[in-house]
Design a protein around this motif. Structure first.
Motif, mmCIF file in Angstrom:
data_model
loop_
_atom_site.group_PDB
_atom_site.id
_atom_site.type_symbol
_atom_site.label_atom_id
_atom_site.label_comp_id
_atom_site.label_asym_id
_atom_site.label_seq_id
_atom_site.Cartn_x
_atom_site.Cartn_y
_atom_site.Cartn_z
ATOM 1 N N ALA A 147 16.114 8.527 3.709
ATOM 2 C CA ALA A 147 16.838 9.749 3.442
ATOM 3 C C ALA A 147 15.860 10.700 2.293
ATOM 4 N N VAL A 148 15.259 10.203 1.321
ATOM 5 C CA VAL A 148 14.284 11.002 0.811
ATOM 6 C C VAL A 148 13.313 11.526 1.683
ATOM 7 N N ASN A 149 12.833 10.792 2.546
ATOM 8 C CA ASN A 149 11.718 11.261 3.563
ATOM 9 C C ASN A 149 12.224 12.368 4.326
ATOM 10 N N GLN A 150 13.602 12.360 4.668
ATOM 11 C CA GLN A 150 14.164 13.293 5.702
ATOM 12 C C GLN A 150 14.551 14.673 4.682
ATOM 13 N N GLY B 220 1.558 6.578 -6.810
ATOM 14 C CA GLY B 220 0.572 7.561 -7.164
ATOM 15 C C GLY B 220 0.755 9.044 -7.055
ATOM 16 N N ILE B 221 1.380 9.482 -5.704
ATOM 17 C CA ILE B 221 1.930 10.834 -5.568
ATOM 18 C C ILE B 221 2.997 11.345 -6.653
ATOM 19 N N VAL B 222 3.820 10.533 -6.907
ATOM 20 C CA VAL B 222 4.877 10.610 -7.980
ATOM 21 C C VAL B 222 4.322 11.122 -9.374
ATOM 22 N N LEU B 223 3.476 9.906 -9.835
ATOM 23 C CA LEU B 223 2.798 10.285 -11.020
ATOM 24 C C LEU B 223 1.962 11.514 -10.949
ATOM 25 N N PHE C 57 2.534 11.225 1.412
ATOM 26 C CA PHE C 57 3.947 10.803 0.813
ATOM 27 C C PHE C 57 4.998 10.393 2.007
ATOM 28 N N THR C 58 4.800 11.040 3.210
ATOM 29 C CA THR C 58 5.580 10.434 4.224
ATOM 30 C C THR C 58 5.176 9.092 4.646
ATOM 31 N N ILE C 59 3.930 8.992 5.054
ATOM 32 C CA ILE C 59 3.454 7.552 5.217
ATOM 33 C C ILE C 59 3.674 6.729 4.209
ATOM 34 N N GLY C 60 3.578 6.861 2.965
ATOM 35 C CA GLY C 60 4.082 6.005 1.838
ATOM 36 C C GLY C 60 5.256 5.604 1.997
ATOM 37 N N ALA D 48 0.862 -1.115 0.086
ATOM 38 C CA ALA D 48 0.087 -0.020 -0.127
ATOM 39 C C ALA D 48 0.884 1.146 0.186
ATOM 40 N N GLY D 49 1.984 1.214 0.727
ATOM 41 C CA GLY D 49 2.870 2.563 0.780
ATOM 42 C C GLY D 49 3.505 2.645 -0.706
#
Length: 297
Positions: A219-222, A40-43, A275-278, A33-34
């Motif tokens: 690292a992407v999240n941070q 989905g958000i990237v698209l 996006f963070t949760i994903g 799901a993540g």
């Protein structure tokens, strides 16, 4: 005397790193799901601007209108469509965050591998450099650099953020290399005189691919949090649409006090949170797939 076949057996797709990633993500409902949420958000952020109508003129007769069939999220303080702004505001924080994460992970992997394999004076110097980097408050350093260079471009922000994130991962990479270099396959490579760089980057690092990829996701999240934070504080140029800039404008102009402005205020916050949760759930799924101790549970 029969010849001994010394060729390495080919690994099936399921046994490969990508196969383990796919198996782990599809086996874990949360990880899958993540992953779907992140993709989905990237698209939405990169393909969406190619689909939505870019003609979003200022219309003073449509200021702060409620959501409708024509304007899915209503309009904002200039009468522009909020949904169109949201679609066009996601690409920059995501790709800048990705660039920053790539830089941080690359520096940590290269320096950590060198320090863990060679040890000695090189290791001592790199450890000292890491200690100095860790003691500097990262976010304060980013604020100081960005404030000094007023018109810093997005790729410059990626360099600033990435250069402050590598030190923590460096120690983990170093420890992993120190452990792996004592394994039998490394000793066999040394006996074959394959060369130091090939042993480090062709024999040791591939065995850390899963660990490195999981840390890249973290690292992407941070990095995205740091970049959005700089925009919220008003330290970044406001030339291009950005989720952080939308939040900054909402805070600066007290839009959150207007009930009709809630779609404009909450939409970028929701995208960042989702996006963070994903990323977090995808990272956990990857960790379960690639960590042998967790895989057996």
């Amino acid at each position: 005397m029969t010849a001994v076949d010394t060729a390495k057996p080919r690994r099936t797709f399921r046994e490969s790193t990508f196969g383990q990633i796919w198996t782990g993500l599809t086996r874990s409902p949360a990880g899958f799901a993540g992953t779907v949420l992140v993709l989905g958000i990237v698209l939405f952020s990169f393909v969406g601007p190619l689909v939505v109508d870019q003609d979003n003129p200022t219309d003073t007769s449509q200021i702060w209108t409620a959501p409708s069939g024509e304007h899915w999220l209503g309009t904002q303080y200039e009468g522009k469509d909020t949904f169109t702004i949201l679609v066009n505001s996601g690409a920059e924080p995501i790709w800048v965050g990705g660039m920053a994460a790539i830089m941080a992970v690359f520096v940590a992997v290269v320096l950590g591998s060198i320090a863990g394999y060679f040890r000695g004076r090189i290791d001592a110097v790199l450890l000292q450099l890491t200690d100095v980097t860790v003691t500097i408050p990262q976010f304060l350093l980013m604020i100081a650099v960005v404030a000094f260079f007023e018109d810093i471009p997005p790729w410059g922000v990626a360099i600033v953020v990435g250069s402050t994130m590598w030190a923590f991962l460096f120690r983990s990479i170093r420890a992993q290399v120190m452990s792996l270099k004592e394994r039998e396959f490394v000793e066999a490579a040394k006996l074959q005189h394959l060369g130091t760089m090939r042993i480090v980057f062709r024999e040791i690092l591939p065995n850390m691919a899963g660990f490195i990829f999981v840390n890249f996701v973290i690292a992407v999240n941070q990095a995205i949090y740091a970049i959005v934070g700089l925009y919220i504080l008003g330290l970044m140029p406001s030339g291009t649409p950005n989720w952080g800039l939308m939040i900054h404008l909402s805070w600066q102009n007290n839009f959150f006090l207007l009930p009709v402005a809630l779609p404009y205020v909450l939409a970028p916050l929701l995208m960042i949170v989702l996006f963070t949760i994903g990323l977090v759930t995808m990272g956990r799924g990857l960790d379960q797939a690639l960590n042998p101790r967790l895989r057996e549970r």
